[in-house]
Design a protein around this motif. Structure first.
Motif, PDB file in Angstrom:
ATOM      1  N   ILE A   1      -3.540  -3.461  -1.313  1.00 41.81           N
ATOM      2  CA  ILE A   1      -2.220  -3.376  -0.414  1.00 41.81           C
ATOM      3  C   ILE A   1      -2.213  -2.072   0.258  1.00 41.81           C
ATOM      4  O   ILE A   1      -2.222  -0.880  -0.362  1.00 41.81           O
ATOM      5  N   GLU A   2      -1.924  -2.192   1.446  1.00 42.22           N
ATOM      6  CA  GLU A   2      -1.736  -0.855   2.282  1.00 42.22           C
ATOM      7  C   GLU A   2      -0.416  -1.217   3.136  1.00 42.22           C
ATOM      8  O   GLU A   2      -0.517  -1.944   4.250  1.00 42.22           O
ATOM      9  N   ARG A   3       0.228  -0.069   3.374  1.00 43.88           N
ATOM     10  CA  ARG A   3       1.533  -0.237   3.995  1.00 43.88           C
ATOM     11  C   ARG A   3       1.257  -0.175   5.513  1.00 43.88           C
ATOM     12  O   ARG A   3       2.163  -0.519   6.247  1.00 43.88           O
TER      13      ARG A   3
ATOM     14  N   GLN B   1       1.888  -4.067   4.214  1.00 45.65           N
ATOM     15  CA  GLN B   1       2.704  -4.437   3.134  1.00 45.65           C
ATOM     16  C   GLN B   1       3.382  -3.224   2.352  1.00 45.65           C
ATOM     17  O   GLN B   1       2.526  -2.496   2.014  1.00 45.65           O
ATOM     18  N   THR B   2       4.305  -3.469   1.895  1.00 41.73           N
ATOM     19  CA  THR B   2       5.020  -2.337   0.971  1.00 41.73           C
ATOM     20  C   THR B   2       5.077  -2.941  -0.286  1.00 41.73           C
ATOM     21  O   THR B   2       5.743  -3.943  -0.485  1.00 41.73           O
ATOM     22  N   VAL B   3       4.736  -2.097  -1.446  1.00 47.07           N
ATOM     23  CA  VAL B   3       5.020  -2.505  -2.762  1.00 47.07           C
ATOM     24  C   VAL B   3       6.529  -1.823  -3.243  1.00 47.07           C
ATOM     25  O   VAL B   3       6.585  -0.959  -2.987  1.00 47.07           O
ATOM     26  N   GLN B   4       7.118  -2.887  -3.874  1.00 51.75           N
ATOM     27  CA  GLN B   4       8.481  -2.299  -4.344  1.00 51.75           C
ATOM     28  C   GLN B   4       8.423  -1.921  -5.719  1.00 51.75           C
ATOM     29  O   GLN B   4       9.185  -0.919  -5.931  1.00 51.75           O
TER      30      GLN B   4
ATOM     31  N   LEU C   1       6.087  -7.257  -3.933  1.00 48.70           N
ATOM     32  CA  LEU C   1       6.104  -6.711  -2.719  1.00 48.70           C
ATOM     33  C   LEU C   1       7.538  -6.762  -1.977  1.00 48.70           C
ATOM     34  O   LEU C   1       8.290  -7.473  -2.476  1.00 48.70           O
ATOM     35  N   GLU C   2       7.748  -5.985  -0.819  1.00 52.12           N
ATOM     36  CA  GLU C   2       8.992  -5.932  -0.232  1.00 52.12           C
ATOM     37  C   GLU C   2       9.400  -7.384   0.230  1.00 52.12           C
ATOM     38  O   GLU C   2      10.685  -7.644   0.420  1.00 52.12           O
ATOM     39  N   ASP C   3       8.546  -8.157   0.707  1.00 52.97           N
ATOM     40  CA  ASP C   3       8.913  -9.583   1.116  1.00 52.97           C
ATOM     41  C   ASP C   3       9.162 -10.447   0.040  1.00 52.97           C
ATOM     42  O   ASP C   3       9.478 -11.520   0.341  1.00 52.97           O
ATOM     43  N   GLY C   4       9.134 -10.206  -1.113  1.00 47.68           N
ATOM     44  CA  GLY C   4       9.398 -11.138  -2.416  1.00 47.68           C
ATOM     45  C   GLY C   4       8.239 -11.353  -3.046  1.00 47.68           C
ATOM     46  O   GLY C   4       8.420 -12.269  -3.969  1.00 47.68           O
ATOM     47  N   THR C   5       7.051 -11.283  -2.397  1.00 46.52           N
ATOM     48  CA  THR C   5       5.868 -11.845  -2.990  1.00 46.52           C
ATOM     49  C   THR C   5       5.714 -11.255  -4.199  1.00 46.52           C
ATOM     50  O   THR C   5       5.844  -9.951  -4.379  1.00 46.52           O
TER      51      THR C   5
END
Length: 493
Positions: free
Chosen positions: A46-48, A262-265, A279-283
């Motif tokens: 995962i890379e923002r 993608q950003t990890v929350q 993930l920030e999108d809810g995934t």
């Protein structure tokens, strides 16, 4: 075996957060080791950002890409083999090249003028008598103080100390100011008064312990060093097409699933004892192991709910911001008589840049005939205010400084600015103890790696990626139970 024919969730799920060189190396070595062991795993990176590689960035500019510009690191230390080994494994052995041979590789700014670093200087320690005696960089009293290194008793305890304290103790205040601070602290964009000698230059303390003197130890090391030509004798090596060639080759080689932009929350515990990466999108991604290669302040945010004390320790590692400004000019626009690849600048000179490199002199093929690439370094602990300037003002500042230092005149053919906000971890005194505490606090299945822990250079990051891959594969029975005896089965990622 094709992905459509199997259940991916039946295999260990490895999530790597961060697509810089550490994360990419971890993915590569995970896949290589899993194949060799007949294991299967499912790996996700995962890379923002949309671009992989982190601070490694090579741009090719000009009508046909004839200017090769590095936004971040332009080389790696030859003494640390891990990056070169990886490059060869990836088929880039023929791309490896050393710096161009020169008699004196570095100049030092002193009282507004540039002087070559004395021949025989290893890091900041003289190993040849006459070049140092005749150099105007250090005063006669400063040179006499340096000679006391031969009789000053060695420190016998193992306690850490700052680089500044160590150099003052062994070689004196003047050498610290004129050479050690700009050269050695500059490698880490660090403040030498806070920089840990054990974490950044442990070789110094080892030499002191074994030889009782830095000068005696370095002279002995120079006598033992092999005499060679080309890459074998160069302290710095690079890739002909730029350091990004290493990133590109890794991208082609690994088969991990890459999530860009993608950003990890957060990282949370799952009900089955594994992890969920939110993930920030809810995934939500299930993970049996999570490798975190982000800056420590980002890692702290991700692990706050899972392990507050670990997050607190991660935030104790400081970062500074830096920028590099590259100017493409004609060779005849550099009017000053500057020896070697560039100029290091002591803090006492009160300049607004920290150092500069003539990249096209350092490595062949960086600019077409008749042109030069000049790269200036700003920011860090020394000039943080420079980062508040916009690009045009920053270029103007650099041009003014290079006019004084290199005799640079006229308009550049083009300029390029790269900003690295909070991207340089600081190895302050006590860093090794701090990292040891972080290691002890890591929950089972969480792995922290990258420039903030075990070395800031590309080779150390590659090494950490390989080591963490080995730990992931060796750590638990859940991975070993998926070993298969049929070596013809392909790795599933």
């Amino acid at each position: 075996m094709y992905e459509s024919q199997i259940d991916l969730q039946a295999y260990p799920q490895i999530v790597i957060i961060g697509g810089g060189i550490t994360g990419l190396s971890a993915a590569y070595y995970l896949e290589q080791a899993a194949r060799a062991a007949g294991q299967r795993l499912n790996c996700t990176i995962i890379e923002r950002d949309m671009r992989l590689g982190g601070k490694i960035r090579t741009d090719r500019l000009g009508d046909s890409g004839e200017f090769v510009i590095e936004g971040g690191p332009d080389s790696f230390v030859a003494q640390k083999p891990w990056a070169a080994e990886l490059a060869r494994e990836l088929g880039l052995g023929g791309e490896i090249t050393g710096s161009q041979p020169v008699r004196q590789a570095t100049s030092v700014l002193s009282h507004g003028r540039t002087y070559p670093l004395p021949e025989g200087t290893m890091l900041v320690v003289p190993t040849k008598f006459w070049p140092f005696v005749t150099s105007p960089l250090i005063s006669p009293l400063g040179k006499l103080r340096m000679v006391l290194d031969l009789v000053i008793p060695a420190r016998r305890d193992t306690q850490d100390e700052s680089l500044a304290d160590f150099i003052r103790r062994r070689l004196g205040r003047e050498l610290l100011d004129r050479l050690a601070e700009p050269l050695m602290a500059g490698i880490h964009s660090a403040e030498c008064e806070r920089q840990s000698v054990l974490a950044t230059f442990p070789r110094f303390r080892a030499i002191e312990a074994s030889h009782g003197s830095l000068i005696r130890g370095m002279v002995a090391a120079r006598r033992k060093a092999p005499v060679g030509q080309g890459v074998a004798s160069s302290p710095f090596i690079t890739l002909r097409g730029g350091i990004s060639s290493l990133v590109d080759a890794l991208e082609r080689q690994i088969t991990a699933h890459v999530l860009r932009g993608q950003t990890v929350q957060a990282i949370n515990r799952a009900l089955d004892g594994a992890y969920q990466v939110l993930l920030e999108d809810g995934t939500r991604l299930a993970a049996d192991a999570v490798i975190v290669t982000t800056p420590t302040y980002t890692a702290a945010d991700l692990l706050e709910q899972l392990h507050p004390l670990l997050a607190q320790r991660l935030r104790e590692i400081r970062y500074v911001s830096t920028a590099t400004v590259t100017l493409a000019v004609r060779e005849d626009q550099i009017r000053g008589n500057v020896a070697g690849y560039g100029v290091i600048i002591p803090h006492s000179e009160r300049r607004r840049i920290n150092a500069c490199t003539i990249s096209s002199r350092k490595f062949a093929g960086r600019a077409p005939a008749g042109y030069a690439l000049v790269r200036a370094f700003v920011g860090g602990s020394r000039t943080p205010e420079a980062l508040a300037l916009d690009d045009a003002a920053l270029v103007s500042l650099v041009r003014s400084e290079l006019g004084d230092i290199l005799g640079l005149v006229g308009e550049p053919y083009f300029t390029r600015v790269y900003r690295w906000e909070r991207a340089n971890p600081q190895y302050d005194v006590g860093h090794l103890d701090r990292v040891a505490m972080i290691d002890d606090l890591q929950p089972e299945g969480i792995y922290l790696a990258g420039a903030a822990y075990g070395g800031v250079g590309i080779p150390d990051c590659v090494r950490q990626g390989r080591e963490v891959a080995e730990k992931v594969l060796a750590r638990t029975a859940y991975l070993r139970q998926y070993m298969v005896p049929n070596s013809d089965l392909e790795l599933v990622v």
